[in-house]
Design a protein around this motif. Structure first.
Motif, PDB file in Angstrom:
ATOM      1  N   ALA A 123      43.233  19.940 -94.758  1.00  9.87           N
ATOM      2  CA  ALA A 123      41.787  20.038 -94.554  1.00  9.87           C
ATOM      3  C   ALA A 123      41.250  18.764 -93.905  1.00  9.87           C
ATOM      4  O   ALA A 123      40.344  18.809 -93.064  1.00  9.87           O
ATOM      5  CB  ALA A 123      41.079  20.303 -95.870  1.00  9.87           C
TER       6      ALA A 123
ATOM      7  N   GLY B 188      41.337  18.888 -90.301  1.00 15.13           N
ATOM      8  CA  GLY B 188      40.502  19.893 -89.651  1.00 15.13           C
ATOM      9  C   GLY B 188      40.941  21.333 -89.819  1.00 15.13           C
ATOM     10  O   GLY B 188      40.372  22.237 -89.196  1.00 15.13           O
ATOM     11  N   PHE B 189      41.927  21.580 -90.675  1.00 20.53           N
ATOM     12  CA  PHE B 189      42.348  22.950 -90.936  1.00 20.53           C
ATOM     13  C   PHE B 189      41.482  23.554 -92.035  1.00 20.53           C
ATOM     14  O   PHE B 189      40.989  22.829 -92.909  1.00 20.53           O
ATOM     15  CB  PHE B 189      43.822  22.997 -91.356  1.00 20.53           C
ATOM     16  N   ASP B 190      41.323  24.857 -92.011  1.00 24.62           N
ATOM     17  CA  ASP B 190      40.517  25.539 -93.020  1.00 24.62           C
ATOM     18  C   ASP B 190      41.256  25.525 -94.361  1.00 24.62           C
ATOM     19  O   ASP B 190      42.370  26.037 -94.471  1.00 24.62           O
ATOM     20  CB  ASP B 190      40.236  26.980 -92.580  1.00 24.62           C
ATOM     21  N   ALA B 191      40.625  24.960 -95.371  1.00 25.58           N
ATOM     22  CA  ALA B 191      41.275  24.791 -96.668  1.00 25.58           C
ATOM     23  C   ALA B 191      41.674  26.127 -97.286  1.00 25.58           C
ATOM     24  O   ALA B 191      42.764  26.252 -97.871  1.00 25.58           O
ATOM     25  CB  ALA B 191      40.361  24.021 -97.615  1.00 25.58           C
ATOM     26  N   ASP B 192      40.825  27.147 -97.181  1.00 27.23           N
ATOM     27  CA  ASP B 192      41.132  28.453 -97.768  1.00 27.23           C
ATOM     28  C   ASP B 192      42.331  29.094 -97.072  1.00 27.23           C
ATOM     29  O   ASP B 192      43.177  29.727 -97.719  1.00 27.23           O
ATOM     30  CB  ASP B 192      39.920  29.382 -97.677  1.00 27.23           C
ATOM     31  N   GLU B 193      42.422  28.927 -95.755  1.00 28.17           N
ATOM     32  CA  GLU B 193      43.545  29.507 -95.022  1.00 28.17           C
ATOM     33  C   GLU B 193      44.839  28.772 -95.353  1.00 28.17           C
ATOM     34  O   GLU B 193      45.906  29.393 -95.463  1.00 28.17           O
ATOM     35  CB  GLU B 193      43.270  29.458 -93.520  1.00 28.17           C
TER      36      GLU B 193
END
Length: 235
Positions: free
Chosen positions: A144, A147-152
């Motif tokens: 996260a 910059g990655f989506d935490a939920d994904e």
């Protein structure tokens, strides 16, 4: 031209080698035509998941090293990393099972962001004394932060089958190539370089591999085909 790099997040020479290779690639005349793919390799797949071991505990188990020997090794690695322009924490580093990290790298590759994920994992392991292994929450936090989506990210981690086959396929290919250590670089499936070599060595490999590419396929048969103007059917 494609360059495949077998690596493991546990591997300090992979961290160093990535920087040296990238330094060479940045100066390579045809860099914009080089595709880099990072492949999976587990240095020790027998390490149980869900645990974190200090580098001292790991080297003591594997090599029988004393704390003084481990400290000297880490400082030597840190000096090499610093010389290459990398951050390196010489104390507090941990090791562990990296399979889930490799699954995340395959997921990030589908997003076109494999380099971002790998850089984030390397920095978390080698430039930050906070433990990285054994915690899904920590992996989510690191991804996260890049910059990655935490939920994904958590969805990938929660499903142990996602990208598992892709990781195993990389590892099988490494076995077929006879790879027994990383980093390992393969240039267009024709040339290979092992280890965190100097940028000059990578430049030489890039140049040689590029020069040996065929200018164009040799046409050995011609026949009916479709083109931009349509398909001409023989009368």
């Amino acid at each position: 031209m494609q360059v495949e790099i077998w690596t493991d997040v546990n591997c300090p020479f992979c961290y160093l080698g990535k920087k040296r290779f990238n330094d060479a690639l940045e100066k390579f005349e045809h860099a914009d035509q080089v595709s880099v793919v990072h492949r999976s390799f587990e240095l020790d797949p027998t390490v149980p998941t869900g645990i974190s071991r200090s580098i001292f505990e790991h080297q003591s188990r594997k090599r029988g090293w004393s704390e003084v020997e481990v400290d000297a090794s880490e400082r030597q690695l840190g000096a090499a990393a610093n010389e290459a322009g990398l951050e390196y924490s010489v104390s507090g580093r941990d090791v562990g099972n990296s399979f889930d990290m490799h699954r995340l790298l395959h997921w990030a590759a589908e997003l076109g962001r494999q380099e971002d994920m790998l850089d984030a994992l390397y920095l978390a392991n080698f430039a930050d004394a906070t433990p990285l292994f054994g915690s899904a929450d920590r992996l989510v936090e690191v991804a996260a932060g890049a910059g990655f989506d935490a939920d994904e990210v958590r969805a990938v981690l929660d499903d142990p089958e996602r990208y598992a086959a892709a990781v195993r396929a990389d590892e099988r290919q490494a076995q077929e190539f006879g790879v027994n250590g990383v980093p390992f670089y393969v240039f267009d499936r024709k040339y290979a370089v092992s280890g965190a070599q100097a940028p000059e060595t990578f430049t030489q490999a890039l140049t040689q591999a590029w020069g040996d590419r065929p200018a164009a396929p040799t046409l050995i048969a011609d026949g009916d085909a479709c083109g931009p103007d349509g398909c001409e059917v023989p009368q």
